[in-house]
Scaffold this motif. Structure first.
Motif, short mmCIF file in Angstrom:
data_model
loop_
_atom_site.label_atom_id
_atom_site.label_comp_id
_atom_site.label_asym_id
_atom_site.label_seq_id
_atom_site.Cartn_x
_atom_site.Cartn_y
_atom_site.Cartn_z
N GLY A 187 15.15 -13.85 12.79
CA GLY A 187 14.32 -14.00 13.97
C GLY A 187 13.87 -12.67 14.53
O GLY A 187 12.70 -12.48 14.90
N SER A 188 14.79 -11.71 14.59
CA SER A 188 14.44 -10.37 15.07
C SER A 188 13.43 -9.69 14.15
O SER A 188 12.49 -9.03 14.61
N ALA A 189 13.64 -9.85 12.84
CA ALA A 189 12.74 -9.20 11.87
C ALA A 189 11.32 -9.76 11.97
O ALA A 189 10.35 -9.00 11.95
N LEU A 190 11.19 -11.09 12.09
CA LEU A 190 9.85 -11.67 12.19
C LEU A 190 9.18 -11.26 13.50
O LEU A 190 7.96 -11.04 13.53
N THR A 191 9.96 -11.14 14.56
CA THR A 191 9.42 -10.64 15.82
C THR A 191 8.91 -9.22 15.67
O THR A 191 7.83 -8.86 16.14
N TYR A 192 9.68 -8.39 14.99
CA TYR A 192 9.31 -6.99 14.76
C TYR A 192 8.03 -6.91 13.93
O TYR A 192 7.17 -6.05 14.16
N VAL A 193 7.87 -7.81 12.97
CA VAL A 193 6.72 -7.78 12.07
C VAL A 193 5.44 -8.26 12.77
O VAL A 193 4.36 -7.68 12.59
N LEU A 284 19.76 -13.01 -0.46
CA LEU A 284 18.30 -13.04 -0.54
C LEU A 284 17.66 -13.02 0.84
O LEU A 284 16.64 -12.36 1.06
N VAL A 285 18.26 -13.76 1.79
CA VAL A 285 17.73 -13.74 3.15
C VAL A 285 17.87 -12.34 3.75
O VAL A 285 16.94 -11.83 4.39
N LEU A 286 19.02 -11.71 3.54
CA LEU A 286 19.22 -10.35 4.05
C LEU A 286 18.23 -9.38 3.40
O LEU A 286 17.67 -8.50 4.08
N LEU A 287 18.00 -9.54 2.10
CA LEU A 287 17.05 -8.68 1.40
C LEU A 287 15.64 -8.87 1.96
O LEU A 287 14.89 -7.90 2.14
N ALA A 288 15.28 -10.12 2.26
CA ALA A 288 13.97 -10.39 2.84
C ALA A 288 13.84 -9.74 4.22
O ALA A 288 12.78 -9.19 4.56
N VAL A 289 14.91 -9.80 5.01
CA VAL A 289 14.90 -9.17 6.34
C VAL A 289 14.69 -7.66 6.21
O VAL A 289 13.85 -7.07 6.91
N ALA A 295 8.71 -2.68 5.49
CA ALA A 295 7.25 -2.78 5.39
C ALA A 295 6.57 -2.58 6.74
O ALA A 295 5.57 -1.88 6.85
N ARG A 296 7.13 -3.18 7.78
CA ARG A 296 6.55 -3.03 9.11
C ARG A 296 6.70 -1.61 9.64
O ARG A 296 5.76 -1.08 10.26
#
Length: 301
Positions: A187-193, A284-289, A295-296
């Protein structure tokens, strides 16, 4: 309070009546303990090497009369059965409340230090607050335990208690903690992106939505009525995408997706490859985060 049937009588009375849990006569179920064959509901069933057992049979099996070499009872996801199935939930509640009290006492300086920011205010480091883009990745975690308003922490902690306890009992402590933390991080990562990098964000909502998604997966796995959790999810999504825009919907969506994916892997993993599938999904979820954050950050700096 738990209700027990009269001695020698099955609370699920046979015949054409629906089976009901012998410890909770008001709950219909289609599951029986593999040892005593009494019907049990989701809150009472404990995963065994084959099927499910009731709490009494588990206690008898883990006592002094336990046969040497017998398989230790496991949860639905393969976790260890514990005497306090809400311990991690209680600890998470305590941490959130402790941070809330600390921020209430210290005030804005502590809030600014823990808040999730993409980068410094308006990109100006002289503002005194740096964000994730400046290397403060810890904000992705600390913001998960940060609340500013009483109503905000009240709703999140009620959700944690209602959803977290049954999930912790079903998954086991380690798997449940991994689910909670990774959902919050997603959730934090998607917010950051997606969100405005100068806009602060806080709250355990991403993790709570992860628990909500996991609850839906678990109920589907146990063939329980999905309508209550679907209604709860719809109501929460309506509040998430309200026209006032005061809620960070990115955290809710990120947590929901991560929690659903992780929970699916945990409760549907084949027994012979359970650890590989479960920990692989978490990895995999951690890697995606991490990939999203990198990237951001490359775009912002």
């Amino acid at each position: 309070m738990e209700q027990q049937p009269p001695q020698g009588q099955d609370a699920s009375a046979a015949g054409d009546r629906a089976l009901t849990c012998y410890r909770h006569p008001d709950r219909e179920t289609g599951i029986r303990c593999v040892r005593c064959e009494r019907p049990i509901c989701t809150d009472c069933m404990i995963g065994a090497s084959v099927g499910f057992q009731c709490p009494e049979c588990v206690r008898q099996g883990s006592g002094t009369g336990h046969r040497p070499g017998a398989a230790r009872p496991r949860t639905v996801a393969g976790g260890t059965v514990t005497s306090d199935p809400r311990l991690i939930t209680k600890i998470l509640l305590g941490v959130n409340l402790a941070v809330f009290v600390a921020v209430s006492i210290v005030g804005r300086p502590l809030l600014d230090e823990l808040l999730l920011f993409g980068r410094a205010y308006n990109g100006d480091p002289s503002a005194g607050i740096e964000g994730v883009a400046e290397g403060q990745w810890y904000r992705l975690v600390t913001s998960m335990f940060l609340h500013q308003e009483v109503w905000h922490i009240a709703f999140n902690m009620l959700g944690l208690w209602w959803l977290g306890g049954p999930l912790e009992a079903a998954l086991g402590r380690v798997r449940y903690l991994a689910l909670y933390l990774l959902s919050g991080l997603a959730g934090s990562a998607l917010t950051y992106v997606i969100a405005d990098p100068a806009q602060g964000s806080l709250g355990a909502s991403g993790a709570i939505f992860g628990l909500l998604g996991a609850t839906a997966v678990l109920m589907r796995r146990m063939n329980y009525d999905m309508r209550p959790v679907i209604i709860l999810l719809v109501v929460n999504l309506i509040f998430t995408f309200n026209p006032w825009g005061a809620i960070a919907w990115q955290a809710h969506v990120g947590g929901l997706v991560a929690g659903t994916v992780i929970a699916f892997a945990m409760v549907h993993a084949p027994r012979e490859r359970r650890n590989l599938v479960q920990y692989g999904a978490c990895g995999l979820v951690l890697l995606a985060v991490v990939g999203m954050v990198i990237a951001r950050t490359a775009v912002l700096i």
